[in-house]
Write an enzyme that holds these catalytic residues in place. Structure first.
Site: not given
Length: 377
Positions: A73, A105
């Site tokens: 990410k 999350s």
């Protein structure tokens, strides 16, 4: 987020441009191999039984669990910030001072928090209350303000909208934006180049290629940002790209949508692969399905995901989170995938890239997962 209309086109060339933009900020993560895991993947397990597929698989592992923040990410987050910085007036006009916001999350949460801190920008992160404690702690450790929400995408987006209204922060979505997709796709370019280099053998001081490179890549799919980015990085190369999902409680939404031709817009699942509990976004869907750059999807049970996690730890000596183990579980245990490879690859077999997307799992959680697996035997 930068206006999508100002984003580069979703092409392999744009992925290459994104790589140059984020090169100073991310790691070039290693690629590992394992003869024992390749042998296991080429042999039916006892649960599959006699007469089942016997594909010849040579596995290559892209270790994004060793990326900054412990997950791929970071690539999309840094690319998103760098693209925002190019927007006229954003830095000088006060937009940067209001910060950025997202819902995640855990892994995108940490990634955006790090990218924001590196640029001196405030970050507001909406996280489900059931997020893994280490991911919450890490996000706060990078200096972000964490705001909690419910676990579904609808609940997370509602809280995010409220934060935007209150702060004026710019939304940086976790997957559903061209800049995120292009940033995540940079791992695919690296993967291809690294495997090609590793396949070269030194003979008499000269490099001689054994073969062209990867035949396929399996990547996990939650919101689809990374899978669609990897698919773009492979466009025109002949490399087949497949999505991998958990099947528990309908978490295989992308697979179901791909097969029906209609994108599934909501998911409510407590699969152990917590990073894959989100539906595929519109932008990733346009690449995955509408352009057919993903060749297909496969899904596996949570028990197989945990088995694959254990094998990664025991055979490769690497720690991966459940979401990252899903592609390996597909290669080892999904009979449909294995039969397809046996049929398509024949005696020559396939070199298959496995994306280990992240490694953010606590030792406590790891112990509980492995203990539960032992009890179920």
């Amino acid at each position: 987020m930068a206006d999508p209309s100002t984003s580069p086109p979703l092409t392999r060339a744009s992925v290459a441009e994104a790589r140059e933009l984020i090169r100073p900020f991310v790691h070039r993560t290693p690629v590992l191999t394992s003869s024992s895991l390749s042998a296991l993947a080429s042999t039916p397990t006892p649960t599959q039984g006699e007469g089942k597929a016997r594909p010849k698989l040579r596995l290559w592992f892209k270790c994004e669990n060793l990326q900054k923040v412990g997950a791929f990410k970071a690539r999309g987050a840094f690319h998103a910030i760098e693209r925002l910085k190019k927007e006229p007036g954003w830095l000088a006009g006060g937009g940067a001072e209001r910060g950025v916001v997202t819902h995640s999350s855990g892994n995108h949460a940490q990634a955006l928090a790090l990218a924001a801190r590196a640029n001196g920008i405030p970050a507001y992160i909406v996280m489900p209350t059931i997020s893994a404690p280490p991911k919450i702690a890490a996000t706060k450790g990078y200096g972000a303000t964490v705001v909690f929400s419910g676990s579904t995408s609808v609940e997370r987006e509602a809280v995010t909208a409220k934060v935007v209204e209150e702060t004026g922060a710019r939304l940086v979505p976790p997957y559903d934006h061209p800049d995120i997709v292009l940033g995540q796709g940079t791992l695919g370019l690296e993967f291809q180049e690294q495997v090609e280099a590793m396949m070269a053998e030194d003979v008499g001081g000269e490099k001689k290629k054994k073969k062209k490179g990867l035949d396929a890549i399996i990547a996990p799919c939650g919101g689809g940002g990374m899978l669609s980015g990897v698919a773009l990085s492979c466009e025109g190369t002949g490399i087949c790209v497949f999505g991998a999902e958990p099947s528990f409680q309908g978490a295989d939404d992308a697979k179901r949508g791909y097969e029906s031709g209609v994108r599934v817009e909501s998911v409510s699942s407590l699969t152990v692969a917590d990073g894959l509990r989100t539906p595929v976004g519109r932008v990733p869907w346009s690449v995955i399905y509408e352009r057919r750059l993903v060749a297909g999807f496969y899904s596996v049970a949570d028990a197989d995901v945990v088995r694959a996690m254990r094998l990664a730890y025991e055979r490769l000596k690497v720690v991966v989170e459940p979401s990252a183990a899903v592609p390996l579980a597909v290669a080892l245990y999904d009979e449909d995938f294995r039969a397809m490879v046996e049929r398509e690859a024949g005696e020559e077999g396939w070199d298959v890239g496995i994306v280990f997307s992240g490694g953010n799992v606590s030792l406590e959680a790891l112990g509980k997962l492995f203990a539960a697996e032992e009890e179920s035997k």
